[in-house]
Design a protein around this motif. Structure first.
Motif, PDB file in Angstrom:
ATOM      1  N   SER A   1      -1.543   7.361   8.788  1.00 47.21           N
ATOM      2  CA  SER A   1      -2.375   6.853   8.639  1.00 47.21           C
ATOM      3  C   SER A   1      -2.620   5.780  10.262  1.00 47.21           C
ATOM      4  O   SER A   1      -3.212   5.708  10.399  1.00 47.21           O
ATOM      5  CB  SER A   1      -2.409   4.905   7.596  1.00 47.21           C
TER       6      SER A   1
ATOM      7  N   THR B   1       0.853  -1.327   0.065  1.00 43.33           N
ATOM      8  CA  THR B   1       0.049  -0.556  -0.630  1.00 43.33           C
ATOM      9  C   THR B   1       0.950   1.214   0.276  1.00 43.33           C
ATOM     10  O   THR B   1       0.483   2.264   0.010  1.00 43.33           O
ATOM     11  CB  THR B   1      -0.881  -0.530   0.631  1.00 43.33           C
TER      12      THR B   1
ATOM     13  N   ARG C   1       1.961   3.054  -2.338  1.00 47.95           N
ATOM     14  CA  ARG C   1       0.973   3.860  -3.391  1.00 47.95           C
ATOM     15  C   ARG C   1      -0.397   4.913  -2.736  1.00 47.95           C
ATOM     16  O   ARG C   1      -0.539   5.056  -3.792  1.00 47.95           O
ATOM     17  CB  ARG C   1       1.148   3.544  -4.825  1.00 47.95           C
ATOM     18  N   VAL C   2      -0.549   3.204  -2.634  1.00 53.14           N
ATOM     19  CA  VAL C   2      -1.876   4.178  -2.179  1.00 53.14           C
ATOM     20  C   VAL C   2      -2.102   4.229  -0.617  1.00 53.14           C
ATOM     21  O   VAL C   2      -2.850   4.561   0.268  1.00 53.14           O
ATOM     22  CB  VAL C   2      -3.021   3.080  -2.783  1.00 53.14           C
ATOM     23  N   ARG C   3      -1.123   5.804  -0.314  1.00 58.20           N
ATOM     24  CA  ARG C   3      -1.670   5.615   1.453  1.00 58.20           C
ATOM     25  C   ARG C   3      -2.929   5.889   2.380  1.00 58.20           C
ATOM     26  O   ARG C   3      -2.871   5.827   2.759  1.00 58.20           O
ATOM     27  CB  ARG C   3      -0.476   6.732   1.564  1.00 58.20           C
ATOM     28  N   GLU C   4      -3.603   6.824   1.331  1.00 60.09           N
ATOM     29  CA  GLU C   4      -5.001   7.657   1.647  1.00 60.09           C
ATOM     30  C   GLU C   4      -5.465   6.325   1.975  1.00 60.09           C
ATOM     31  O   GLU C   4      -6.293   6.213   3.211  1.00 60.09           O
ATOM     32  CB  GLU C   4      -5.364   8.306   1.051  1.00 60.09           C
ATOM     33  N   ILE C   5      -5.212   5.181   1.407  1.00 64.29           N
ATOM     34  CA  ILE C   5      -6.524   4.107   1.874  1.00 64.29           C
ATOM     35  C   ILE C   5      -6.384   2.733   2.664  1.00 64.29           C
ATOM     36  O   ILE C   5      -6.828   1.989   2.766  1.00 64.29           O
ATOM     37  CB  ILE C   5      -6.897   3.255   0.276  1.00 64.29           C
TER      38      ILE C   5
ATOM     39  N   PRO D   1      -5.832   3.290   6.383  1.00 66.55           N
ATOM     40  CA  PRO D   1      -6.172   2.800   7.633  1.00 66.55           C
ATOM     41  C   PRO D   1      -7.700   2.102   7.126  1.00 66.55           C
ATOM     42  O   PRO D   1      -8.256   0.944   7.514  1.00 66.55           O
ATOM     43  CB  PRO D   1      -7.161   3.574   7.460  1.00 66.55           C
ATOM     44  N   LEU D   2      -8.509   2.119   5.680  1.00 66.82           N
ATOM     45  CA  LEU D   2      -9.765   0.924   4.925  1.00 66.82           C
ATOM     46  C   LEU D   2      -9.062  -0.362   5.166  1.00 66.82           C
ATOM     47  O   LEU D   2     -10.164  -0.705   4.971  1.00 66.82           O
ATOM     48  CB  LEU D   2      -9.612   1.669   3.989  1.00 66.82           C
TER      49      LEU D   2
END
Lengths: 506, 506
Positions: free
Chosen positions: A347, A295, A297-301, A303-304
């Motif tokens: 995160s 993850t 490169r997709v740090r914003e998701i 926690p999801l």
């Protein structure tokens, strides 16, 4: 600039009353929203409300209103927001929470709101008596406890935890059940129609120590880490035993003959439920840990994934009717350290904060709704049965802790002293899980309402008396002497609660 | 250690296919879960699934399964998780996203999954064609855009923003509507039954520039801040105009006679919708700012207030059928700076991260479901109408930008040059809002399926061609020459999409 808590509480009540009045009766589930538009077609149906209808119906309306479409998310948002206001209110006037714990205040406010709703014949939302509790309100709390459980001390005490969780719950269930059955034989109490299986079933429901309630007492690990670990671990892991016993006694209550193979199957089911729950938890925990490797490169998701995997562990366990609490706790315990290494610092902060936030608001709502439905539910009062239920709940808990501690102490590096045992016994609070479980009893049980009333009494007793006693436990552990004055306040609360219940019953 | 994107995409597809097969047909809404138990009563109903039924039914079952109870949260979790996997997959193999933007990839995967579901006669979840889109999927995206909008540049350009939002949308709607009506008069196309009002209604739906799609192009403010502000502001604030025009033409489509007072009421409604939306936004924004003054002792639930108040602003605007997008954007703009001063640092990080997270996952799901329902919806193809719709959408957008820029430039400190105008025209993407709106057209409109198909074509065209062109815009702005090679790739994509649609139609 402080706003007095009394004024704020009053405001909360008024808003609740207004929302209760405005939003109409809500039964088990609100009607399904149909496909709709962002934009209300100007030619509204005749039954649609219009705030300011134009004089001639043929002209385009300038003001319109469409409540049913947004009802569900709106009401959820309002309840959450108002629960949050209550939390602010309690803490703004700091001295209140020193004298009376938040859980008691929440239940009390719930009782008042319930009384208002009852008097205007409003139905409260069916939160505690349906899937909503088990599928949406309980997981955040259990995830919160599991995620912030100190792992090393937990595994160092795992033997004690399982000992109390399994044997302790069995001891309580069977002890309370048998004692209550003995009481039922006494004609004077008028409960002879409750048979042994039903007593055992009820005893199972009220034996389970509740994580929601325990959180109120042992908020602070530093009080006594060993105690915290054991009580908390017990309340999380006794779910497996509760599930099996509940199923078993439910099954047995409907069968005239109990064969030995059923007992064997019961034991087998215990292992399936317990180990299955842990197995799924570990599986999803490792999957989450593995996923967070990719993850970057997709740090914003990020926690999801943590929330989704934990919730999935819970749901899959529910699917197979195994211990979902154990699944989600094991998942959180497994993935925590790997995930916190893999994800970014932001995160990590977000995960921790959101887990705490959801747990906190769930807990607030649960205590609040406990108060609301206490008033709005139909009760059946029986002095003998209820008083003895309370008595046996305390006595068997105390005896159980005593006996079990004697057996386990030789195996412990840090044996439990008398203070610890007092804390363990006192920390055995019952809460919303018992409440929700008693609602799910089949309607074939004749005295179901009595069980509901008795469960509420046990919960209110443990939360009002023992929670304060829990503070006393902390004080005792710290050798302070505030116990006596606070006990006086508690007695007042209990009297108030009994009075309210009695009024409802009459 | 890299997992090839192809393998991952294949895995995603297989998982989707399996979940599609496993979870059965889902219509508009799944059946309501009834009050249930954590623990499945052993004596299951005959229609309850049991994974491993015991030989003798009378014995206690050891394994059981109860899917309907967890169906809703389970399916939501699975879709979100799989959308997240798709995002990871795209970014693991980095070069893919250089050539093909994420939105195109998501739609393509959605198309493939839709094809699989269609072939096994599965219904996809009704996400884009019902309240779910407007009440649950759109708010996070709009909140994301509003919360991270740079406030000072925004208010410096507020005149231009409103100019393009209001006049630009009116220009597009009326221009496209009239042109399409002119086309309808040509017998050869066979669409003479579409009257002027229906054409205007359809034109309103496809005129609105979409924030979801625009986010894909203008991800990076630093490309050209002025351009970003104006396009983004336009797509957020044209909602007011869209709401009013949609209502008006919907109303008018059912009324044989249009009186002058209705036009006046339409204008009045515009002000109600626009100013009402902003008013509610400001109200809730200030309430949120005020509330966070008292949250110093309840830090863990601080982020909740931000989310609840913004969502409440959106819902209340929906209640009164005014511009909910404007309400939530204004709320976010109003409260942002006050809130970030009042809350703790951790809460601040959490708020920003969660807003980004929810916006990101919503956007992913929307593009994905756009692809899925493209296949599974019934289409009605008409070469003439659809090709001219595409043409007019582009032409009127271009003309509109040209004309409006000429008028507004003298009033700007930094006038728009030709590159900027090209960017503005190209940045006018249509997306899921148009798609959801077209589904809400009343069924009395005979050619509704044609409108649905035409809308999908416009969306796919703008997303596949113009998004790449948007990258080209960025490149043009940076004076690069990659446009030609990428355009070739786009043509392939469009051909593929047209072929797929045609197959479905035939």
């Amino acid at each position: 600039m402080e706003v007095s808590a009394a004024r704020r509480a009053g405001l909360v009540l008024i808003v609740f009353a207004c929302s209760g009045l405005l939003h109409g009766s809500r039964g088990e589930n609100s009607p399904q929203p149909t496909g709709g538009v962002t934009l209300l077609p100007p030619v509204v149906a005749d039954d649609g409300p219009q705030a300011f209808p134009d004089a001639e119906k043929a002209n385009m309306p300038v003001f319109t209103m469409d409540y049913p479409r947004i009802q569900i998310p709106f009401e959820i948002t309002m309840w959450v927001l108002l629960a949050s206001f209550a939390k602010i209110g309690f803490h703004v006037y700091n001295k209140i929470t020193v004298w009376v714990p938040e859980s008691c205040l929440l239940i009390t406010i719930g009782l008042m709101v319930g009384a208002i709703m009852h008097s205007v014949h409003e139905e409260p939302p069916a939160v505690l008596s349906s899937n909503v509790f088990f599928l949406y309100m309980l997981p955040p709390i259990v995830l919160d406890s599991g995620y912030f459980m100190p792992t090393r001390p937990f595994f160092e005490n795992i033997g004690t935890v399982l000992w109390f969780a399994v044997v302790g719950t069995l001891w309580n269930s069977i002890g309370i059940g048998m004692s209550l059955f003995a009481i039922c034989q006494i004609e004077a109490f008028g409960v002879q129609d409750i048979n042994l299986q039903e007593n055992l079933l009820f005893a199972t429901i009220i034996s389970a120590v509740d994580p929601v309630a325990v959180l109120s007492v042992f908020e602070d690990v530093s009080v006594n880490e060993q105690l915290y670990i054991v009580v908390f671990g017990e309340c999380l892991f006794n779910d497996a035993v509760t599930v099996v016993l509940y199923n078993m006694f439910n099954f047995v209550a409907e069968m005239p003959v109990v064969e030995p193979v059923d007992v064997f199957l019961g034991v087998a089911r215990f292992f399936v439920v317990g180990l299955g729950g842990m197995g799924f938890g570990v599986l999803f925990g490792f999957t989450a840990a593995f996923t967070t490797r990719f993850t970057s490169r997709v740090r914003e998701i990020e926690p999801l994934f943590i929330f989704m995997y934990s919730y999935l562990a819970y749901l899959v366990a529910e699917l197979f009717a195994i211990s979902s609490i154990m699944a989600i706790v094991t998942c959180a315990l497994t993935m925590k350290y790997y995930v916190e290494e893999n994800v970014s610092q932001r995160s990590c902060t977000t995960i921790r904060h959101v887990v705490k936030m959801l747990g906190s608001i769930s807990e607030t709502l649960i205590f609040f709704f406990l108060g609301v439905v206490t008033i709005t539910t139909e009760h059946e009062w029986n002095w003998g049965y209820i008083v003895f239920t309370l008595l046996f709940a305390l006595v068997w808990r105390g005896l159980g802790v005593l006996v079990l501690t004697q057996i386990i102490n030789p195996f412990r590096t840090i044996p439990f002293n008398m203070k610890d045992q007092f804390g363990l016994a006192y920390g055995g609070l019952r809460g919303a899980i018992s409440f929700a479980l008693v609602f799910t009893l089949p309607d074939t049980i004749v005295r179901k309402q009595l069980f509901v009333t008795a469960t509420i009494c046990v919960i209110l007793f443990t939360v009002f008396i023992q929670v304060r006693g829990g503070d006393s436990t902390r004080d005792v552990l710290r050798c302070s002497f505030i116990f006596s004055t606070k006990a006086g306040l508690d007695v007042c609360f209990v009297c108030f609660v009994c009075f309210v219940c009695f009024v409802c019953v009459s």
